[in-house]
Design a protein around this motif. Sequence first.
Motif, PDB file in Angstrom:
ATOM      1  N   ILE A  98      69.403  41.896  89.056  1.00 33.08           N
ATOM      2  CA  ILE A  98      68.207  42.340  88.348  1.00 33.08           C
ATOM      3  C   ILE A  98      67.139  42.596  89.409  1.00 33.08           C
ATOM      4  N   SER A  99      66.547  43.778  89.350  1.00 29.57           N
ATOM      5  CA  SER A  99      65.448  44.137  90.246  1.00 29.57           C
ATOM      6  C   SER A  99      64.248  44.505  89.393  1.00 29.57           C
ATOM      7  N   PHE A 100      63.074  44.314  89.952  1.00 29.80           N
ATOM      8  CA  PHE A 100      61.876  44.781  89.256  1.00 29.80           C
ATOM      9  C   PHE A 100      60.888  45.325  90.273  1.00 29.80           C
ATOM     10  N   GLU A 101      60.032  46.210  89.772  1.00 30.10           N
ATOM     11  CA  GLU A 101      58.973  46.764  90.603  1.00 30.10           C
ATOM     12  C   GLU A 101      57.693  46.815  89.788  1.00 30.10           C
ATOM     13  N   ALA A 102      56.636  46.278  90.379  1.00 31.47           N
ATOM     14  CA  ALA A 102      55.319  46.272  89.737  1.00 31.47           C
ATOM     15  C   ALA A 102      54.299  46.952  90.649  1.00 31.47           C
ATOM     16  N   SER A 103      54.768  47.932  91.404  1.00 31.93           N
ATOM     17  CA  SER A 103      53.903  48.642  92.360  1.00 31.93           C
ATOM     18  C   SER A 103      53.010  49.640  91.652  1.00 31.93           C
ATOM     19  N   VAL A 104      51.898  49.932  92.291  1.00 32.73           N
ATOM     20  CA  VAL A 104      51.027  51.018  91.850  1.00 32.73           C
ATOM     21  C   VAL A 104      50.845  51.950  93.049  1.00 32.73           C
ATOM     22  N   PRO A 105      50.582  53.237  92.786  1.00 34.55           N
ATOM     23  CA  PRO A 105      50.424  54.182  93.898  1.00 34.55           C
ATOM     24  C   PRO A 105      49.328  53.752  94.878  1.00 34.55           C
ATOM     25  N   SER A 106      49.549  54.049  96.125  1.00 33.57           N
ATOM     26  CA  SER A 106      48.588  53.816  97.210  1.00 33.57           C
ATOM     27  C   SER A 106      48.407  52.345  97.605  1.00 33.57           C
TER      28      SER A 106
ATOM     29  N   ILE B  67      63.493  42.793  72.061  1.00 34.50           N
ATOM     30  CA  ILE B  67      63.489  44.060  72.788  1.00 34.50           C
ATOM     31  C   ILE B  67      64.719  44.868  72.406  1.00 34.50           C
ATOM     32  N   SER B  68      64.624  46.138  72.641  1.00 36.67           N
ATOM     33  CA  SER B  68      65.725  47.070  72.427  1.00 36.67           C
ATOM     34  C   SER B  68      65.725  48.028  73.614  1.00 36.67           C
ATOM     35  N   VAL B  69      66.826  48.061  74.354  1.00 36.75           N
ATOM     36  CA  VAL B  69      66.919  48.918  75.535  1.00 36.75           C
ATOM     37  C   VAL B  69      68.229  49.686  75.519  1.00 36.75           C
ATOM     38  N   ILE B  70      68.228  50.799  76.234  1.00 40.04           N
ATOM     39  CA  ILE B  70      69.446  51.601  76.389  1.00 40.04           C
ATOM     40  C   ILE B  70      70.165  51.131  77.645  1.00 40.04           C
ATOM     41  N   ALA B  71      71.473  50.939  77.531  1.00 40.60           N
ATOM     42  CA  ALA B  71      72.291  50.565  78.681  1.00 40.60           C
ATOM     43  C   ALA B  71      73.446  51.546  78.791  1.00 40.60           C
ATOM     44  N   LYS B  72      73.840  51.817  80.020  1.00 38.33           N
ATOM     45  CA  LYS B  72      75.010  52.649  80.282  1.00 38.33           C
ATOM     46  C   LYS B  72      76.178  51.699  80.542  1.00 38.33           C
TER      47      LYS B  72
ATOM     48  N   ASN C 288      67.734  50.515  82.796  1.00 38.42           N
ATOM     49  CA  ASN C 288      66.373  50.578  83.333  1.00 38.42           C
ATOM     50  C   ASN C 288      65.424  50.564  82.146  1.00 38.42           C
ATOM     51  N   PHE C 289      64.420  49.714  82.229  1.00 37.14           N
ATOM     52  CA  PHE C 289      63.459  49.640  81.133  1.00 37.14           C
ATOM     53  C   PHE C 289      62.148  49.060  81.652  1.00 37.14           C
ATOM     54  N   ILE C 290      61.135  49.081  80.813  1.00 36.79           N
ATOM     55  CA  ILE C 290      59.789  48.603  81.171  1.00 36.79           C
ATOM     56  C   ILE C 290      59.482  47.327  80.388  1.00 36.79           C
ATOM     57  N   VAL C 291      58.886  46.369  81.080  1.00 32.36           N
ATOM     58  CA  VAL C 291      58.415  45.131  80.452  1.00 32.36           C
ATOM     59  C   VAL C 291      56.927  45.011  80.756  1.00 32.36           C
TER      60      VAL C 291
ATOM     61  N   VAL D 272      62.080  47.407  85.275  1.00 28.16           N
ATOM     62  CA  VAL D 272      63.196  46.478  85.450  1.00 28.16           C
ATOM     63  C   VAL D 272      64.499  47.272  85.474  1.00 28.16           C
ATOM     64  N   SER D 273      65.388  46.914  86.386  1.00 24.43           N
ATOM     65  CA  SER D 273      66.718  47.516  86.395  1.00 24.43           C
ATOM     66  C   SER D 273      67.748  46.408  86.518  1.00 24.43           C
TER      67      SER D 273
END
Length: 179
Positions: free
Chosen positions: A29-37, A128-133, A146-149, A172-173
């Motif tokens: 599980i990876s997550f990213e909470a970055s914002v540009p710049s 939650i409800s997410v799409i998974a491959k 991949n989804f947003i929390v 989140v991925s």
Amino acid sequence: MKIKLLTLIFFLSTSLMAQERFITKSGIISFEASVPSFEEIKGKNTNVSCVLNTRSGEIAVLALVRGFKFKIALMEEHFNENYIESTVFPKTTFKGKIENFFYSRITRTEQNYTLNGQLELHGKTKDISVIAKIKRTDEGIEITSNFIVSTDDFDIEIPSVVSKNISKNVKVSLEFLLK
């Protein structure tokens, strides 16, 4: 003759039962909470457990919060102490079901499925409800998503001093290879 027959039945029944559940303890599980710049804020946990019941489509995921690693040690420390409070909330879980899941229909071609369930994070639980491959591989079953929390959904407070540097919508991925 009876012993051979009983032995054969035992091995067949255990191999059939083994196919009812696929498991991994090395999911990602990876997550990213970055914002540009601003500085990249990414965490990755490569020791996530996941169990899939192929008969019912039920799925359960467990990640220890301290298992998330960052490029910068200070970021990891802030994540554990200030945001997620991993000493108080040491794990995150997902328990749910894959809609319209039939193991016999899983092929080597990715197919989209909907995962419905409850995500527990930071002491809060949210539906939650997410799409998974999902696809079949030589090693087992591969599930990616991949989804947003939202941090607000789980009462994760971002101090005003850094609120412009951290996104409240966390990408989140997940990647699971279940065997």
